[in-house]
Each structure stands twice: as structure tokens, then as C-alpha cells.
Design a protein around this motif. Structure first.
Motif, PDB file in Angstrom:
ATOM      1  N   UNK A 196      -2.620   0.428  19.427  1.00  0.00           N
ATOM      2  CA  UNK A 196      -1.317   0.871  18.949  1.00  0.00           C
ATOM      3  C   UNK A 196      -1.462   1.727  17.689  1.00  0.00           C
ATOM      4  N   UNK A 197      -0.901   2.931  17.725  1.00  0.00           N
ATOM      5  CA  UNK A 197      -0.931   3.817  16.569  1.00  0.00           C
ATOM      6  C   UNK A 197      -2.209   4.601  16.386  1.00  0.00           C
ATOM      7  N   UNK A 198      -3.181   4.437  17.262  1.00  0.00           N
ATOM      8  CA  UNK A 198      -4.446   5.160  17.088  1.00  0.00           C
ATOM      9  C   UNK A 198      -4.231   6.651  17.278  1.00  0.00           C
ATOM     10  N   UNK A 199      -4.949   7.438  16.483  1.00  0.00           N
ATOM     11  CA  UNK A 199      -4.696   8.876  16.470  1.00  0.00           C
ATOM     12  C   UNK A 199      -5.972   9.676  16.266  1.00  0.00           C
ATOM     13  N   UNK A 200      -6.002  10.828  16.910  1.00  0.00           N
ATOM     14  CA  UNK A 200      -6.980  11.856  16.592  1.00  0.00           C
ATOM     15  C   UNK A 200      -6.388  12.720  15.478  1.00  0.00           C
ATOM     16  N   UNK A 201      -7.241  13.212  14.607  1.00  0.00           N
ATOM     17  CA  UNK A 201      -6.783  14.022  13.477  1.00  0.00           C
ATOM     18  C   UNK A 201      -7.146  15.481  13.737  1.00  0.00           C
ATOM     19  N   UNK A 227      -2.314  17.331  11.723  1.00  0.00           N
ATOM     20  CA  UNK A 227      -1.421  16.622  12.640  1.00  0.00           C
ATOM     21  C   UNK A 227      -2.195  15.519  13.343  1.00  0.00           C
ATOM     22  N   UNK A 228      -1.463  14.536  13.865  1.00  0.00           N
ATOM     23  CA  UNK A 228      -2.055  13.389  14.548  1.00  0.00           C
ATOM     24  C   UNK A 228      -1.700  13.435  16.031  1.00  0.00           C
ATOM     25  N   UNK A 229      -2.658  13.033  16.871  1.00  0.00           N
ATOM     26  CA  UNK A 229      -2.480  13.118  18.321  1.00  0.00           C
ATOM     27  C   UNK A 229      -3.027  11.856  18.979  1.00  0.00           C
ATOM     28  N   UNK A 276       0.843  -1.197   0.000  1.00  0.00           N
ATOM     29  CA  UNK A 276       0.000   0.000   0.000  1.00  0.00           C
ATOM     30  C   UNK A 276       0.879   1.249   0.000  1.00  0.00           C
ATOM     31  N   UNK A 277       0.363   2.329  -0.590  1.00  0.00           N
ATOM     32  CA  UNK A 277       1.079   3.605  -0.622  1.00  0.00           C
ATOM     33  C   UNK A 277       0.804   4.318   0.697  1.00  0.00           C
ATOM     34  N   UNK A 278       1.776   4.261   1.614  1.00  0.00           N
ATOM     35  CA  UNK A 278       1.559   4.711   2.985  1.00  0.00           C
ATOM     36  C   UNK A 278       2.554   5.789   3.382  1.00  0.00           C
ATOM     37  N   UNK A 279       2.026   6.878   3.917  1.00  0.00           N
ATOM     38  CA  UNK A 279       2.832   7.940   4.511  1.00  0.00           C
ATOM     39  C   UNK A 279       2.522   7.965   6.001  1.00  0.00           C
ATOM     40  N   UNK A 280       3.533   8.135   6.838  1.00  0.00           N
ATOM     41  CA  UNK A 280       3.301   8.127   8.280  1.00  0.00           C
ATOM     42  C   UNK A 280       3.792   9.414   8.928  1.00  0.00           C
ATOM     43  N   UNK A 281       3.176   9.728  10.056  1.00  0.00           N
ATOM     44  CA  UNK A 281       3.553  10.883  10.861  1.00  0.00           C
ATOM     45  C   UNK A 281       3.716  10.450  12.308  1.00  0.00           C
ATOM     46  N   UNK A 282       4.602  11.115  13.027  1.00  0.00           N
ATOM     47  CA  UNK A 282       4.694  10.944  14.472  1.00  0.00           C
ATOM     48  C   UNK A 282       3.613  11.796  15.127  1.00  0.00           C
ATOM     49  N   UNK A 283       3.310  11.509  16.389  1.00  0.00           N
ATOM     50  CA  UNK A 283       2.350  12.348  17.103  1.00  0.00           C
ATOM     51  C   UNK A 283       2.880  13.779  17.188  1.00  0.00           C
ATOM     52  N   UNK A 284       2.024  14.727  16.858  1.00  0.00           N
ATOM     53  CA  UNK A 284       2.390  16.137  16.934  1.00  0.00           C
ATOM     54  C   UNK A 284       3.085  16.674  15.703  1.00  0.00           C
ATOM     55  N   UNK A 288      -0.303   1.400  24.316  1.00  0.00           N
ATOM     56  CA  UNK A 288      -0.317   2.456  23.306  1.00  0.00           C
ATOM     57  C   UNK A 288      -0.215   3.803  24.012  1.00  0.00           C
ATOM     58  N   UNK A 289       0.139   4.826  23.261  1.00  0.00           N
ATOM     59  CA  UNK A 289       0.269   6.160  23.839  1.00  0.00           C
ATOM     60  C   UNK A 289      -1.085   6.632  24.364  1.00  0.00           C
ATOM     61  N   UNK A 290      -1.144   7.081  25.619  1.00  0.00           N
ATOM     62  CA  UNK A 290      -2.437   7.454  26.210  1.00  0.00           C
ATOM     63  C   UNK A 290      -3.105   8.626  25.500  1.00  0.00           C
ATOM     64  N   UNK A 291      -4.418   8.652  25.595  1.00  0.00           N
ATOM     65  CA  UNK A 291      -5.240   9.723  25.027  1.00  0.00           C
ATOM     66  C   UNK A 291      -4.808  11.087  25.560  1.00  0.00           C
ATOM     67  N   UNK A 292      -4.787  12.060  24.662  1.00  0.00           N
ATOM     68  CA  UNK A 292      -4.516  13.441  25.046  1.00  0.00           C
ATOM     69  C   UNK A 292      -5.616  14.336  24.484  1.00  0.00           C
TER      70      UNK A 292
END
Length: 349
Positions: A95-100, A87-89, A68-76, A123-127
Motif C-alpha cells: 500500500x502506497x509504494x511508489x516509483x520516483x 512525481x510518484x508512480x 513526523x514532518x510529512x508531505x504527500x503526493x497522489x500518483x502522477x 495496492x495500485x498495480x505496478x505501471x
């Protein structure tokens, strides 16, 4: 494009950002898809380009294909696309779940995807992310849903497993293969006995381990060193689809249980046909939803799936502008217990 246009609207393909010309978790093929997490109702095959959090790469490629054609971002980490700053938060779901987070024309919108507010170590806790408009799930958006703490939950699971091991019975725990299984592995007392996992679970364990999540040693039922004596002391993690299949016969006279948020409801364990139910969800409960929404400071809230009308009514009563998006999101818990949602509505009355 005028600033009066909403930053996210519902289209037949999914939730669409008009100024950015991309979708968030579309359920039909799209040119550009921002993925909040890799459960199958949010991450679907067929999109031309995917954008997700770095920790979602392993599960996305495992589930949708390595090519798949995938681009990734770190949180923030932020990028700009057609004038929309994205940005993703952390969402704290799996694991890897993000708010947009979307910013355009002086406005900030946040699409939550699925989330939970209690940290679980996998996974990284909700913020909470401050915004003008918040798009929230409401899978367990009824006052009856209130989860036990991590400590209470795993004390219950450990006690059940220990008692079964002492009685010489395997402890088969049905749970969703992605997220919930790894959360159980991370939280149980592995000194009680060996842990055996279904073939659907182990590839996802590998992704979690590669991301640095501490999981105990796991065995496959077909491993050479797994015999009848070992299975009598084992905790066995299997997806709900394994229930009643020939794969289960190897465990003999086993005890079984089901881990789901729907276990909060009377009668759900009986409908599932298991000995025990553990109240466990990777979604926010009623207090968690309230806490998360309040934490954003949003004055306008869209509800996507779950108990939409109940949540909208509560939001309106609390002075917020509440609306709903009609989506095709299901949920792993919905798939596990499809009859539970109507029952929940009845119990809430």
C-alpha cells in the motif's frame, strides 16, 4: 549544475539527487527524504522532512511517529524542487509504494524502490514509467525465481487451511506484518473459518481498511470471544518473530507454514522449521524484473540490492549499460530467511 551530472548518486547517507538536493530512501538521517514505501529498510526514523505517496501516510505515522514532518503526493502528481520535476508512480509492492520519477535538463530517471508486477488487489498495480535511466531492485534476480499466480497461491493456502480446520487444528501462517499479511487476508476464502491475527498485524490492517482495501473480519487472540474451539478452526497470521514464543502456546497442536519468496528454494522450509511453505513475495520474480525493465525503455540501469551481479550480467548481455549502487537496503524477505540468499546463488549455478 551541468547536465552531465547523474540525477542520482550514491552517498554515505543514501541515494542522492544532486540538482534537487534530496535523498531517496536514505538509510542515514537526511534533511529531505523521498520515501518509496514504508518497509523499515526504506523508511527510517530521523529525517527532517518526508515526502511519500498519500496512501503511505498511515503506515509512516504508525511506524515512525505521528509528528513526523510529512508531505504527500497522489500518483502522477508532480512538484518541482530546485528545478527537478518529481512525481510518484505505482510500484505494486505494498500500500502506497511508489516509483520516483525525476526529470531535469531533458533527462528522466526513475527509482523503482521495491516492486512487483502482478496485481494483488491490496495496492495500485505496478505501471512502467518510460525513462532514460532506471534504478531497479533485484531481490529475487535469479532465473529460479518464478512465482505462482494469485489464483494458484490462494487455492493452495485455502486447501491447507480447510484441511487443518476439518482436522481440528489451528493453521498458523507466518508472514511479514505489513503488506504480506494484508495480501493474504484479501485473498483467502474467509468462509473457511475465523481469522486471528497477531498484535503486530492488526494496526496495519486498520490502515489498509482506512485506505479502502477490503479485508475480512479479524480477531485478536486475546479477544473475549476467542476460545479453544474457535482456534481449532482458525487461520492465524503472525510475524516470523512470533515463532517459538509463549504467544504460540495458546494454539495447542497447530499446523504451521511460512509465506515467502524464499520458499521457492529447496531446504528453506526445513530451515524455518515449519510444516509447509508457500511461495509468496511482494517483489517481482525473474520474469517480472525483466518485464519491468524492458517496459521502461531505459538504456541505462542501476541495480540496488539483491542479486546485483547476476542482474547486471544479464542486462549487459542484453545490450544495456548496467551498473550497481551499493546500498544498505535489506528486505522483509531477507529478514525472514537470512540464510536463503547464499542458498539461492548455489541453486542457480
Amino acid at each position: 549544475m551541468p547536465d552531465t551530472v547523474d540525477l542520482v548518486v550514491a552517498r554515505p547517507e543514501g541515494l542522492y539527487c544532486p540538482p534537487g538536493d534530496f535523498y531517496i530512501d536514505p538509510w542515514r538521517p537526511a534533511a529531505r527524504a523521498v520515501i518509496t514505501h514504508t518497509h523499515s529498510d526504506h523508511a527510517r526514523i530521523g529525517h527532517a522532512h518526508y515526502l511519500a505517496h498519500t496512501d503511505s501516510a498511515g503506515t509512516l505515522r504508525t511506524r515512525l511517529g505521528a509528528d513526523i514532518h510529512l508531505q504527500t503526493l497522489a500518483y502522477g502528481e508532480a512538484i518541482e524542487h530546485h528545478g527537478v520535476r518529481l512525481s510518484l508512480h505505482p510500484a505494486g509492492h505494498v500500500l502506497g509504494s511508489a516509483q520516483v520519477r525525476l526529470e531535469h535538463g531533458g533527462r528522466v530517471w526513475v527509482a523503482s524502490g521495491d516492486y512487483k508486477t502482478e496485481a494483488d488487489g491490496t495496492c495500485t498495480p505496478f505501471e512502467p514509467v518510460p525513462c532514460d535511466t532506471f534504478i531497479t531492485e533485484s531481490t529475487f534476480g535469479l532465473p529460479i525465481y518464478r512465482w505462482p499466480t494469485q489464483a494458484v497461491l490462494f487455492a493452495e493456502i485455502d486447501a491447507w487451511w480447510r484441511a487443518n480446520a476439518e482436522a481440528g487444528r489451528a493453521s498458523v501462517l507466518f508472514c511479514y506484518a505489513f503488506g504480506k499479511a494484508q495480501r493474504i487476508l484479501h485473498g483467502v476464502d474467509a468462509s473457511i473459518g475465523p481469522i486471528v491475527v497477531h498484535g503486530a498485524v492488526e494496526p496495519l490492517n486498520a490502515v489498509y481498511r482506512a485506505a479502502g482495501v477490503a479485508l475480512p473480519r479479524t480477531l485478536r487472540a486475546t479477544d473475549a470471544d476467542v476460545d479453544a474451539a474457535l482456534l481449532k478452526r482458525a487461520l492465524v497470521l503472525a510475524p516470523p518473530s512470533a515463532q517459538g514464543t509463549p504467544w504460540m502456546k495458546r494454539f495447542g497442536n497447530y499446523a504451521d507454514a511460512f509465506a515467502s519468496g524464499w520458499m521457492q528454494l529447496r531446504g528453506t522450509r526445513r530451515r524455518r522449521g515449519v510444516d509447509r511453505g508457500f511461495v509468496m513475495s511482494d517483489h517481482a520474480d525473474w520474469p517480472g524484473l525483466q518485464q519491468a525493465i524492458a517496459g521502461t525503455g531505459a538504456e541505462r540501469v542501476f541495480v540496488t540490492h539483491g542479486s546485483v551481479q547476476v542482474m547486471m550480467r544479464w542486462l549487459t548481455e542484453n545490450g544495456l549499460d548496467a551498473q550497481g549502487f551499493k546500498t544498505e537496503y535489506g528486505d522483509e524477505d531477507d529478514q525472514e530467511t537470512p540464510a536463503a540468499a547464499p542458498a539461492a546463488e548455489e541453486e542457480a549455478k
